[in-house]
Design an enzyme around this catalytic site. Structure first.
Site, PDB file in Angstrom:
ATOM      1  N   GLY A 116     -73.773  53.944 -11.510  1.00 54.84           N
ATOM      2  CA  GLY A 116     -74.144  53.491 -10.181  1.00 54.84           C
ATOM      3  C   GLY A 116     -75.083  54.494  -9.536  1.00 54.84           C
ATOM      4  N   CYS A 146     -82.010  50.988 -13.917  1.00 60.74           N
ATOM      5  CA  CYS A 146     -81.946  52.435 -13.652  1.00 60.74           C
ATOM      6  C   CYS A 146     -83.086  53.173 -14.338  1.00 60.74           C
ATOM      7  CB  CYS A 146     -80.606  52.980 -14.112  1.00 60.74           C
ATOM      8  SG  CYS A 146     -80.200  52.456 -15.779  1.00 60.74           S
ATOM      9  N   THR A 181     -76.658  57.678  -7.413  1.00 60.01           N
ATOM     10  CA  THR A 181     -76.444  59.122  -7.479  1.00 60.01           C
ATOM     11  C   THR A 181     -75.532  59.586  -6.341  1.00 60.01           C
ATOM     12  OG1 THR A 181     -78.494  59.453  -8.675  1.00 60.01           O
ATOM     13  CG2 THR A 181     -77.661  61.348  -7.470  1.00 60.01           C
ATOM     14  N   LYS A 216     -63.613  48.196 -12.763  1.00 58.51           N
ATOM     15  CA  LYS A 216     -63.963  47.522 -11.519  1.00 58.51           C
ATOM     16  C   LYS A 216     -65.441  47.141 -11.537  1.00 58.51           C
ATOM     17  CE  LYS A 216     -65.473  48.752  -7.556  1.00 58.51           C
ATOM     18  NZ  LYS A 216     -66.388  47.618  -7.298  1.00 58.51           N
ATOM     19  N   GLU A 231     -73.473  57.867 -15.176  1.00 65.64           N
ATOM     20  CA  GLU A 231     -74.796  57.291 -15.459  1.00 65.64           C
ATOM     21  C   GLU A 231     -75.370  56.873 -14.123  1.00 65.64           C
ATOM     22  OE1 GLU A 231     -76.294  56.992 -18.360  1.00 65.64           O
ATOM     23  OE2 GLU A 231     -74.723  57.144 -19.864  1.00 65.64           O
ATOM     24  N   GLU A 276     -85.714  56.271  -5.615  1.00 60.35           N
ATOM     25  CA  GLU A 276     -85.490  55.100  -6.458  1.00 60.35           C
ATOM     26  C   GLU A 276     -85.555  53.854  -5.588  1.00 60.35           C
ATOM     27  OE1 GLU A 276     -81.492  54.434  -7.963  1.00 60.35           O
ATOM     28  OE2 GLU A 276     -82.333  54.003  -9.929  1.00 60.35           O
TER      29      GLU A 276
END
Ligand code: NAD
Length: 476
Positions: free
Chosen positions: A234, A290, A236, A182, A256, A387
């Site tokens: 994607g 990322c 966390t 997806k 990841e 982030e």
């Protein structure tokens, strides 16, 4: 600011369809119980296409197709034959790379010079690399006769739509699994073009299934009981929710997730080279990376010099049309992401950090954010901890290598780090102590399919790329 005439890449290489279906069992189908959504060009807000949203029954159909293909075709197929399909896909990606790059820039907003010269070559390289492993799995270090896991559910983000697809699909197929993937809801189009490439490569039906949709579709997919492996890239927060839902099942999981990398510049570093590395670290792909070097740690005695040079360099960055070959910084991927970047940047100013951007004309339509740095940042500031996933750099200083390590590791994340110094011994000393999956020295954002990539702590677990990337797709 240098002035250049516009040099737009031609859109005519892309054949956009008004509507896109789901790719299940080798063909494009309409959703049974889903709906549809629009994919827009973030640089202009133009609607590019109406895309199918997979509902529960569609997820069911896709998983069933993947199971059947695994049991009947792909699982029993010798590795040397699987390799031929992967090589064929890799070559088709190269042949159609212009089309894929333009579509990636249209749907994602990234500059064409990056999609053309970075994303697409890496995508093809990934398929070539894993094609080479398909008939050599017994030499990968995971036992004499390693077996695939079965059906892999793969969910990916929007920042490198096609590259994340390649990181997921290439090792899964090489190891003998079938997949239901997806893509992210804001960037589904290149995954659907990849589905066409699977048809062109005559990949057996059901080996790759692409279902489009948002978070609900992703959740239904990863929670499906007939899935054997879940691979997620994607945020966390979503990664944590997936880990909870998979806990206690037999499913194998790799995650990841996010990052907040330190890019550490010592006083003996080649400053001009380091400044290029800082710019690449945070402004590549609008900072939607990322492993972006979003925290600059600069040794105090060279901080003024580095910042002066950095500001001069930033004043020459061109922000604008992603399809212009001169563009350095393209569009922010979505209105929602722009809002997140704005909110966190405003918090930086409110918390007392000093904000600076070069003079920069932003287009009227679309989602844009000027390259920005914050100085006077402390460890306690939100911009140093959270982030931001945008073209925003926090600058902190340090005096000693030990202080640099302590500040670099003072984050819940642990994906990557950069070190800039003339001393090889210091690089090794630092690399030993930095809690990061990848440490770059005198370079940044270098990727290669042979090299494993992945995180510590809240950046996830499991590795993608290299021999290590096969482990998550084998019963070892
Ligand atoms: P996100 O977590 O919001 O979405 C990622 C994907 O998950 C999308 O396809 C989304 O539709 C889907 N999703 C959302 N909710 C879900 C749920 N409950 N169950 C299953 N799937 C669900 O992340 P994003 O904003 O699209 O991407 C940015 C994040 O990705 C950043 O945190 C970035 O650091 C991270 N990222 C990590 C890596 C890495 O290799 N570590 C690479 C790229 C991006």
């Amino acid at each position: 600011m240098f002035e250049y005439a516009p040099a737009p890449e031609s859109r005519s290489v892309v054949d956009l369809k008004p509507t896109y279906g789901l790719f299940i069992d080798g063909t494009f189908v309409d959703p049974t119980d889903g709906g549809s959504f629009k994919s827009i060009n973030p640089a202009s807000e133009e609607v590019l296409a109406e895309v199918a949203e997979a509902g529960t029954q569609d997820v069911e159909r896709a998983v069933r197709a993947a199971r059947k293909a695994y049991d009947k075709v792909w699982g029993p197929m010798p590795g040397r034959d699987r390799a031929k399909y992967l090589f064929r896909i890799a070559r088709l990606i190269q042949e159609r790379s212009r089309e894929l790059a333009v579509l990636e820039s249209l749907d994602n907003g990234k500059p064409i010079k990056e999609s053309r010269d970075v994303d697409l070559p890496l995508v093809a390289a990934h398929f070539f690399y894993y094609a080479g492993w398909a008939d050599k799995l017994e030499h990968a270090g995971f036992g004499a006769d390693p077996k695939p896991i079965g059906v892999a559910a793969q969910v990916i983000p929007w920042n490198f739509p096609l590259l994340m697809l390649a990181w997921k699909i290439a090792p899964a197929l090489a190891a003998g699994n079938t997949v239901v993937l997806k893509p992210a809801e804001t960037t589904p189009l290149t995954a659907l073009l990849f589905a066409e490439i699977c048809q062109q490569a005559e990949l057996p039906a059901g080996v790759v299934n692409i279902i489009t949709g948002a978070g609900d579709t992703g959740r239904t997919l990863v929670e499906h009981p007939d899935v054997d492996k879940v691979a997620f890239t994607g945020s966390t927060d979503v990664g944590r929710a997936i880990a909870r839902s998979v806990a206690g099942t037999r499913k194998k999981l790799t995650l990841e997730l996010g990052g907040k990398a330190a890019n550490i510049v010592f006083d003996d570093a080649p400053i001009d080279q380091a400044v290029e590395g800082i710019v690449n670290g945070i402004f590549f792909n609008q900072g939607h990376v990322c492993c972006a070097g979003s925290r600059l740690l600069v040794q105090e005695n060279v901080a003024d010099r580095v910042l002066e040079s950095l500001k001069r360099r930033m004043a020459h960055l061109r922000v604008g049309d992603p399809l212009d070959k001169n563009t350095d910084i393209g569009a922010i991927n979505s209105a929602a992401q722009l809002e997140r970047i704005r909110e966190l940047s405003d918090a930086g100013s409110a918390e007392g950090a000093e904000r600076w951007s070069p003079p920069c004309d932003l287009p009227d339509r679309g989602f844009w954010f000027a390259p920005t740095i914050f100085t006077g940042v402390t460890q306690a500031h939100r911009i140093a901890r959270e982030e931001i996933f945008g073209p925003v750099l926090s600058v902190l200083t340090f005096r000693t290598p030990a202080e640099a390590v302590e500040k670099a590791n003072n984050t819940p994340y642990g994906l990557s780090a950069g070190i800039w110094t003339d001393k090889g011994s210091r690089i090794l000393w630092m690399a030993d102590r930095l809690r990061a999956g990848v440490v770059w020295a005198n370079t940044f954002n270098k990727f290669d399919p042979t090299s494993p990539f992945g995180g510590y702590k809240e950046s996830g677990y499991g590795r993608e790329g290299g021999r290590h990337g096969l482990e998550g797709y084998l019963n070892v």
